[in-house]
Write a protein that holds these residues in place. Sequence first.
Motif: not given
Length: 86
Positions: A41-46, A25-34
């Motif tokens: 990868f750099r700002k949410s996964v790392m 959901s972290i990846d999906e939320a960032a993707g929905i925000d554009g």
Amino acid sequence: LVYLAGNIPYNTWMVKTYLDTIPRSIDEAAGIDGASHFYIFRKSVMPVARPIIVLLRMTSFLKWRSSKRIKRTEENCYGSLFKDIR
């Protein structure tokens, strides 16, 4: 070099296992925000994966350091024995 090469499969397995525990959901939320893939990868996964990266750096360094110490100790122990033979 052998000790470092032996760490690659172990480190890869540890990182993959750790990254599998990060919620999608972290990846999906960032993707929905554009956000782009690199930004996600750099700002949410790392930031979430930083603890495993630090742990693997420390363990790899300690294994490398201990291999140097063992090699140095063997040279010191057997060096005087083989001097007399030569």
